[in-house]
Design a protein around this motif. Structure first.
Motif, PDB file in Angstrom:
ATOM      1  N   GLN A 620       0.805  -1.222   0.000  1.00 11.54           N
ATOM      2  CA  GLN A 620       0.000   0.000   0.000  1.00 11.54           C
ATOM      3  C   GLN A 620       0.838   1.273   0.000  1.00 11.54           C
ATOM      4  O   GLN A 620       0.301   2.371  -0.093  1.00 11.54           O
ATOM      5  CB  GLN A 620      -0.935   0.009   1.215  1.00 11.54           C
ATOM      6  CG  GLN A 620      -1.973  -1.105   1.181  1.00 11.54           C
ATOM      7  CD  GLN A 620      -2.869  -1.002  -0.034  1.00 11.54           C
ATOM      8  OE1 GLN A 620      -3.523   0.016  -0.233  1.00 11.54           O
ATOM      9  NE2 GLN A 620      -2.896  -2.028  -0.858  1.00 11.54           N
ATOM     10  N   SER A 621       2.155   1.113   0.092  1.00 17.07           N
ATOM     11  CA  SER A 621       3.025   2.279   0.007  1.00 17.07           C
ATOM     12  C   SER A 621       4.408   1.827  -0.442  1.00 17.07           C
ATOM     13  O   SER A 621       4.759   0.638  -0.329  1.00 17.07           O
ATOM     14  CB  SER A 621       3.111   2.995   1.365  1.00 17.07           C
ATOM     15  OG  SER A 621       3.716   2.141   2.328  1.00 17.07           O
ATOM     16  N   GLY A 622       5.175   2.773  -0.983  1.00 19.28           N
ATOM     17  CA  GLY A 622       6.516   2.439  -1.431  1.00 19.28           C
ATOM     18  C   GLY A 622       6.833   3.089  -2.765  1.00 19.28           C
ATOM     19  O   GLY A 622       6.044   3.887  -3.300  1.00 19.28           O
ATOM     20  N   ASN A 623       7.997   2.761  -3.299  1.00 18.39           N
ATOM     21  CA  ASN A 623       8.477   3.345  -4.545  1.00 18.39           C
ATOM     22  C   ASN A 623       8.938   2.248  -5.500  1.00 18.39           C
ATOM     23  O   ASN A 623       9.300   1.148  -5.085  1.00 18.39           O
ATOM     24  CB  ASN A 623       9.645   4.303  -4.280  1.00 18.39           C
ATOM     25  CG  ASN A 623       9.275   5.401  -3.307  1.00 18.39           C
ATOM     26  OD1 ASN A 623       8.420   6.222  -3.597  1.00 18.39           O
ATOM     27  ND2 ASN A 623       9.911   5.401  -2.146  1.00 18.39           N
ATOM     28  N   GLY A 624       8.954   2.590  -6.770  1.00 22.02           N
ATOM     29  CA  GLY A 624       9.473   1.664  -7.777  1.00 22.02           C
ATOM     30  C   GLY A 624       9.674   2.387  -9.100  1.00 22.02           C
ATOM     31  O   GLY A 624       9.029   3.406  -9.361  1.00 22.02           O
ATOM     32  N   ILE A 625      10.592   1.891  -9.881  1.00 21.59           N
ATOM     33  CA  ILE A 625      10.783   2.384 -11.245  1.00 21.59           C
ATOM     34  C   ILE A 625      10.560   1.212 -12.178  1.00 21.59           C
ATOM     35  O   ILE A 625      11.141   0.132 -11.991  1.00 21.59           O
ATOM     36  CB  ILE A 625      12.199   2.968 -11.441  1.00 21.59           C
ATOM     37  CG1 ILE A 625      12.431   4.134 -10.472  1.00 21.59           C
ATOM     38  CG2 ILE A 625      12.374   3.442 -12.878  1.00 21.59           C
ATOM     39  CD1 ILE A 625      13.837   4.696 -10.541  1.00 21.59           C
ATOM     40  N   TYR A 626       9.716   1.413 -13.178  1.00 22.38           N
ATOM     41  CA  TYR A 626       9.301   0.297 -14.030  1.00 22.38           C
ATOM     42  C   TYR A 626       9.504   0.632 -15.509  1.00 22.38           C
ATOM     43  O   TYR A 626       9.434   1.793 -15.917  1.00 22.38           O
ATOM     44  CB  TYR A 626       7.818  -0.026 -13.797  1.00 22.38           C
ATOM     45  CG  TYR A 626       7.503  -0.373 -12.368  1.00 22.38           C
ATOM     46  CD1 TYR A 626       7.714  -1.657 -11.882  1.00 22.38           C
ATOM     47  CD2 TYR A 626       7.016   0.603 -11.496  1.00 22.38           C
ATOM     48  CE1 TYR A 626       7.437  -1.968 -10.552  1.00 22.38           C
ATOM     49  CE2 TYR A 626       6.747   0.309 -10.178  1.00 22.38           C
ATOM     50  CZ  TYR A 626       6.966  -0.978  -9.702  1.00 22.38           C
ATOM     51  OH  TYR A 626       6.699  -1.277  -8.392  1.00 22.38           O
ATOM     52  N   HIS A 627       9.737  -0.408 -16.272  1.00 21.19           N
ATOM     53  CA  HIS A 627       9.633  -0.317 -17.726  1.00 21.19           C
ATOM     54  C   HIS A 627       8.324  -0.985 -18.115  1.00 21.19           C
ATOM     55  O   HIS A 627       8.098  -2.166 -17.805  1.00 21.19           O
ATOM     56  CB  HIS A 627      10.800  -1.025 -18.404  1.00 21.19           C
ATOM     57  CG  HIS A 627      12.003  -0.162 -18.565  1.00 21.19           C
ATOM     58  ND1 HIS A 627      13.099  -0.546 -19.280  1.00 21.19           N
ATOM     59  CD2 HIS A 627      12.283   1.092 -18.115  1.00 21.19           C
ATOM     60  CE1 HIS A 627      14.014   0.408 -19.247  1.00 21.19           C
ATOM     61  NE2 HIS A 627      13.536   1.405 -18.549  1.00 21.19           N
ATOM     62  N   LEU A 628       7.473  -0.246 -18.785  1.00 24.01           N
ATOM     63  CA  LEU A 628       6.222  -0.777 -19.319  1.00 24.01           C
ATOM     64  C   LEU A 628       6.367  -0.897 -20.829  1.00 24.01           C
ATOM     65  O   LEU A 628       6.607   0.102 -21.516  1.00 24.01           O
ATOM     66  CB  LEU A 628       5.044   0.141 -18.978  1.00 24.01           C
ATOM     67  CG  LEU A 628       3.697  -0.255 -19.602  1.00 24.01           C
ATOM     68  CD1 LEU A 628       3.217  -1.584 -19.038  1.00 24.01           C
ATOM     69  CD2 LEU A 628       2.654   0.833 -19.382  1.00 24.01           C
ATOM     70  N   GLN A 629       6.252  -2.117 -21.351  1.00 23.19           N
ATOM     71  CA  GLN A 629       6.303  -2.360 -22.793  1.00 23.19           C
ATOM     72  C   GLN A 629       4.920  -2.791 -23.270  1.00 23.19           C
ATOM     73  O   GLN A 629       4.270  -3.639 -22.650  1.00 23.19           O
ATOM     74  CB  GLN A 629       7.298  -3.469 -23.139  1.00 23.19           C
ATOM     75  CG  GLN A 629       8.746  -3.116 -22.866  1.00 23.19           C
ATOM     76  CD  GLN A 629       9.658  -4.279 -23.199  1.00 23.19           C
ATOM     77  OE1 GLN A 629      10.192  -4.925 -22.320  1.00 23.19           O
ATOM     78  NE2 GLN A 629       9.834  -4.542 -24.472  1.00 23.19           N
ATOM     79  N   VAL A 630       4.476  -2.211 -24.380  1.00 24.43           N
ATOM     80  CA  VAL A 630       3.188  -2.534 -24.982  1.00 24.43           C
ATOM     81  C   VAL A 630       3.441  -3.074 -26.391  1.00 24.43           C
ATOM     82  O   VAL A 630       4.182  -2.469 -27.173  1.00 24.43           O
ATOM     83  CB  VAL A 630       2.265  -1.299 -25.054  1.00 24.43           C
ATOM     84  CG1 VAL A 630       0.932  -1.662 -25.675  1.00 24.43           C
ATOM     85  CG2 VAL A 630       2.068  -0.719 -23.661  1.00 24.43           C
ATOM     86  N   PHE A 631       2.839  -4.213 -26.699  1.00 28.93           N
ATOM     87  CA  PHE A 631       3.003  -4.861 -27.996  1.00 28.93           C
ATOM     88  C   PHE A 631       1.634  -4.910 -28.678  1.00 28.93           C
ATOM     89  O   PHE A 631       0.660  -5.377 -28.081  1.00 28.93           O
ATOM     90  CB  PHE A 631       3.537  -6.289 -27.825  1.00 28.93           C
ATOM     91  CG  PHE A 631       4.749  -6.372 -26.937  1.00 28.93           C
ATOM     92  CD1 PHE A 631       6.021  -6.252 -27.464  1.00 28.93           C
ATOM     93  CD2 PHE A 631       4.618  -6.570 -25.571  1.00 28.93           C
ATOM     94  CE1 PHE A 631       7.140  -6.331 -26.658  1.00 28.93           C
ATOM     95  CE2 PHE A 631       5.731  -6.644 -24.748  1.00 28.93           C
ATOM     96  CZ  PHE A 631       6.996  -6.520 -25.293  1.00 28.93           C
ATOM     97  N   TYR A 632       1.573  -4.437 -29.920  1.00 22.72           N
ATOM     98  CA  TYR A 632       0.278  -4.353 -30.581  1.00 22.72           C
ATOM     99  C   TYR A 632       0.449  -4.540 -32.083  1.00 22.72           C
ATOM    100  O   TYR A 632       1.560  -4.491 -32.620  1.00 22.72           O
ATOM    101  CB  TYR A 632      -0.401  -3.015 -30.276  1.00 22.72           C
ATOM    102  CG  TYR A 632       0.416  -1.791 -30.664  1.00 22.72           C
ATOM    103  CD1 TYR A 632       0.186  -1.126 -31.867  1.00 22.72           C
ATOM    104  CD2 TYR A 632       1.407  -1.300 -29.815  1.00 22.72           C
ATOM    105  CE1 TYR A 632       0.931  -0.004 -32.231  1.00 22.72           C
ATOM    106  CE2 TYR A 632       2.150  -0.179 -30.163  1.00 22.72           C
ATOM    107  CZ  TYR A 632       1.916   0.464 -31.378  1.00 22.72           C
ATOM    108  OH  TYR A 632       2.659   1.553 -31.726  1.00 22.72           O
ATOM    109  N   SER A 633      -0.682  -4.769 -32.750  1.00 23.19           N
ATOM    110  CA  SER A 633      -0.692  -4.926 -34.203  1.00 23.19           C
ATOM    111  C   SER A 633      -1.694  -3.941 -34.784  1.00 23.19           C
ATOM    112  O   SER A 633      -2.774  -3.728 -34.219  1.00 23.19           O
ATOM    113  CB  SER A 633      -1.084  -6.360 -34.573  1.00 23.19           C
ATOM    114  OG  SER A 633      -1.252  -6.503 -35.973  1.00 23.19           O
ATOM    115  N   TYR A 634      -1.329  -3.318 -35.925  1.00 14.40           N
ATOM    116  CA  TYR A 634      -2.248  -2.390 -36.573  1.00 14.40           C
ATOM    117  C   TYR A 634      -2.197  -2.603 -38.082  1.00 14.40           C
ATOM    118  O   TYR A 634      -1.169  -2.978 -38.635  1.00 14.40           O
ATOM    119  CB  TYR A 634      -1.949  -0.939 -36.188  1.00 14.40           C
ATOM    120  CG  TYR A 634      -0.545  -0.451 -36.474  1.00 14.40           C
ATOM    121  CD1 TYR A 634      -0.302   0.460 -37.493  1.00 14.40           C
ATOM    122  CD2 TYR A 634       0.532  -0.879 -35.707  1.00 14.40           C
ATOM    123  CE1 TYR A 634       0.975   0.939 -37.748  1.00 14.40           C
ATOM    124  CE2 TYR A 634       1.821  -0.404 -35.951  1.00 14.40           C
ATOM    125  CZ  TYR A 634       2.040   0.495 -36.977  1.00 14.40           C
ATOM    126  OH  TYR A 634       3.302   0.960 -37.228  1.00 14.40           O
TER     127      TYR A 634
END
Length: 664
Positions: A620-634
């Motif tokens: 419920q509390s704290g810190n973090g650094i994230y990489h968010l990758q999204v993969f999609y087709s168009y």
């Protein structure tokens, strides 16, 4: 380079040799040494492009030398061309553009996702188009795999060369072509950057595992973690014992920590020695498990060309050894490159061909007169050798008597004009009525042969006595479900106790299948991590977009909302799932470990080009650094039109506390 409209031979073993063209010895030739014959045809007609953000128009490449590689990913000769292309595109990074035109042989190879996996597996760094309907191939009068076509900076077709082993030829042609067009002023030397598929590939503990070996006596499993360039040793209950190799591509003997491999495949255990087919190094390596050292048993480190008689162990060039088995005092090698089985007697200093005349086909007969087609798996039942010829889609037997024969147990054989190479399907039956599709692995157990029918995404059982073949596992389509069991181009198989172990290659996993119930579980090696540098796929794309710190209130989920901006006339592909991967850059406690590094599906609003991705919060509390990758087709023109694979990556610092103003 042959100035003609097409290639020569009609099978996929075109090793045409052509002398380098004698032209233009001056540094700045006054006449065009390689005049174009006509404007090159367009590259329109492909169904999907890879390693590029958008389809490529030949008009956009004016000023560049263009090298088209007509290939298909099953073909060993096509694999052998890839290092030459890599060499050329790195030698001429600002002047040469290589484009792969994937013209499929097998039905399975027409599928765009399978081609994408092959691009990742072979670590291809240039654009590739899926020419599933052979539209582009017909424009260039394509006839054989592989064929290279060269186009000059003015957009003119110059010529072609079929087969492998033509690096020096094209190096000379490109050098002379550059000198002329630089002097003429028709060269564009501005660099071009392409968006590579590997930049959107998440890290995995295993990367395209090729083969597996079981050691039931000592409770061990050996995995060739091929694209991580290493061997993994685990206990049969999933504990990590050792990793052998640095993960870097290379040829280095020494300790387990120092050794280097290049995409190893098959292995065989003999006492305390593990023999390894170090495929792309063209070597046989031996691993002393007691001393924990790696050394080279055979091969010079160079790929052999032509049909060689063999010779001294360390002075004889090999050609893509793919799998191994031991019979008594002899090591037998499925040598995929020259379409032969090779043999080495332990204690001797020589190695050489055992079966196969070097001609790619499925022809039965005496050992040295028979024809093989890219043997890729081999085993022994106590009386005979059994192997799979992947390009001929056949299961075959070879006698261990030097005066014996090769015979085909299941699949086509002895058809005229090389037709056996193109008789493939998914048909169970007996003997020559059986049809497989590019089988890669084989193991003997309890009187039966277990075969990975790789391009049919199945495991099949073949009775060596009767030739009967039947499907044992798999749905016939690529997938990753465990119930029902789905596979994706499985390449290796081995048995221990009541379990069948399968190298489910494109799913980057090992499966454990109960032989009686067929219940499947993923065999996870506890604590196994990707190597720091695997010679190929980086953990994160370089182009991650940094966002400002996000201050959030506690909640049940960490929610990410994103909007898409697509090119005109393109829409999100409703038939393709959109997936996301969240990875922690550093230590964190906000998100549970089971939600990290795993692809999860997003909720998509296709009409409004929006998507949502949620991850359960563990704290419920704290810190973090994230990489968010999204993969999609168009796609343009619907899912049956021109489709592209896209990805986006963000680096997001997150802080959760009760004092924040925004809900998580």
């Amino acid at each position: 380079v042959q100035a003609d409209d097409g290639a020569g031979e009609s099978d996929d073993d075109a090793d045409t040799e052509t002398d380098p063209t004698e032209a233009g010895q001056n540094d700045v030739p006054t006449e065009n040494p390689f005049p174009g014959r006509f404007p090159a045809p367009s590259l329109d007609g492909g169904v999907e492009w890879f390693n590029t953000a958008e389809p490529i128009d030949m008009r956009d490449l004016r000023g560049k030398i263009v090298l088209l590689d007509f290939w298909t990913y099953c073909c060993i000769n096509c694999m052998h061309v890839l290092p030459d292309l890599h060499y050329l595109e790195h030698k001429y990074p600002d002047n040469l553009v290589v484009i792969g035109v994937h013209a499929a042989k097998f039905d399975n190879e027409r599928d765009s996702e399978n081609i994408r996996q092959a691009i990742l597996r072979y670590e291809i760094e240039h654009p590739v188009v899926n020419d599933a309907d052979m539209v582009i191939a017909r424009k260039f009068n394509f006839r054989s795999w592989p064929t290279l076509v060269i186009i000059d900076p003015e957009g003119n077709y110059v010529g072609y060369q079929s087969g492998e082993g033509n690096r020096e030829l094209f190096d000379q042609v490109i050098t002379e072509m550059l000198a002329f067009h630089r002097e003429k002023g028709t060269l564009n030397e501005e660099p071009i950057r392409f968006d590579l598929e590997r930049d959107s590939a998440p890290p995995t503990a295993l990367r395209f595992p090729g083969k597996i070996v079981t050691d039931e006596v000592n409770g061990r499993l050996f995995i060739s973690d091929s694209n991580h360039n290493r061997i993994v040793i685990a206990s049969l209950d999933g504990a990590l014992i050792e990793t052998i190799g640095t993960g870097q591509i290379g040829w280095r003997d020494g300790s387990f920590e120092e050794a280097a491999f290049d995409h190893p495949q098959g292995m065989v255990l003999a006492g305390d020695t593990l023999y390894v087919a170090d495929t792309e190094n063209h070597l046989i390596r031996q691993v002393d498990l007691a001393a924990q050292t790696v050394s080279t048993l055979a091969g010079s480190g160079e790929q052999s060309r032509g049909r060689l008689p063999g010779g001294p162990l360390l002075a004889t060039a090999l050609n893509s050894p793919w799998d191994l088995t031991v019979v008594g005092n002899s090591l037998y090698i499925a040598m995929a490159g020259p379409h032969q089985l090779w043999k080495h007697d332990f204690g001797s200093d020589v190695i050489g061909p055992y079966a196969g005349n070097g001609r790619e086909d499925i022809i039965d007969g005496p050992l040295t007169a028979s024809s093989l087609a890219q043997p890729s798996g081999i085993t022994y039942d106590g009386g005979s050798l059994y192997f799979v010829d992947s390009e001929g889609s056949a299961v075959r037997e070879a006698s261990v008597d030097p005066d014996g024969d090769v015979r085909t147990i299941a699949g086509p054989h002895d058809l005229p004009f090389g037709r056996s190479l193109f008789e493939f399907a998914d048909i169970d039956g007996i003997g020559e009525d059986v049809r497989l599709q590019h089988p890669l692995g084989i193991a003997f157990h309890d009187g039966q042969l277990f075969v990975t029918d790789s391009y049919n995404h199945k495991i099949k059982i073949v009775d060596p006595a009767t030739g009967e073949c039947r499907t044992w596992l798999g749905e016939g389509v690529a997938g990753n479900s465990l119930d029902p069991v789905q596979l994706s181009e499985p390449a290796g198989v081995a048995i221990a106790g009541d379990s069948l172990f399968v190298a489910d290659t494109n799913n980057h996993r090992i499966l454990r299948i109960h032989l009686q119930t067929k219940a499947a579980t993923e065999f996870v090696v506890a604590g196994l991590e990707p190597p720091q540098q695997s010679g190929g796929i980086a953990a994160f794309p370089a182009a991650a977009v940094g966002l400002p710190p996000q201050q959030l209130k506690p909640g049940e989920n960490l929610t990410f909302n994103f909007n898409f901006t697509l090119p005109d006339e393109f829409k999100l592909n409703p038939e393709a799932p959109m997936s996301c991967t969240l990875t922690a850059v550093a230590g964190q406690s906000l998100v549970g470990a089971d939600s990290l590094d795993q692809r999860m599906e997003a909720m998509v609003d296709h009409d409004n080009l929006r998507a949502t991705f949620q991850v359960p919060l563990a704290a419920q509390s704290g810190n973090g650094i994230y990489h968010l990758q999204v993969f999609y087709s168009y796609c343009k023109g619907g899912p049956q039109g021109v489709c592209r694979l896209g990805n986006a990556t963000w680096q997001i610092p997150v802080s959760i506390s009760a004092e924040a103003e925004t809900d998580a």
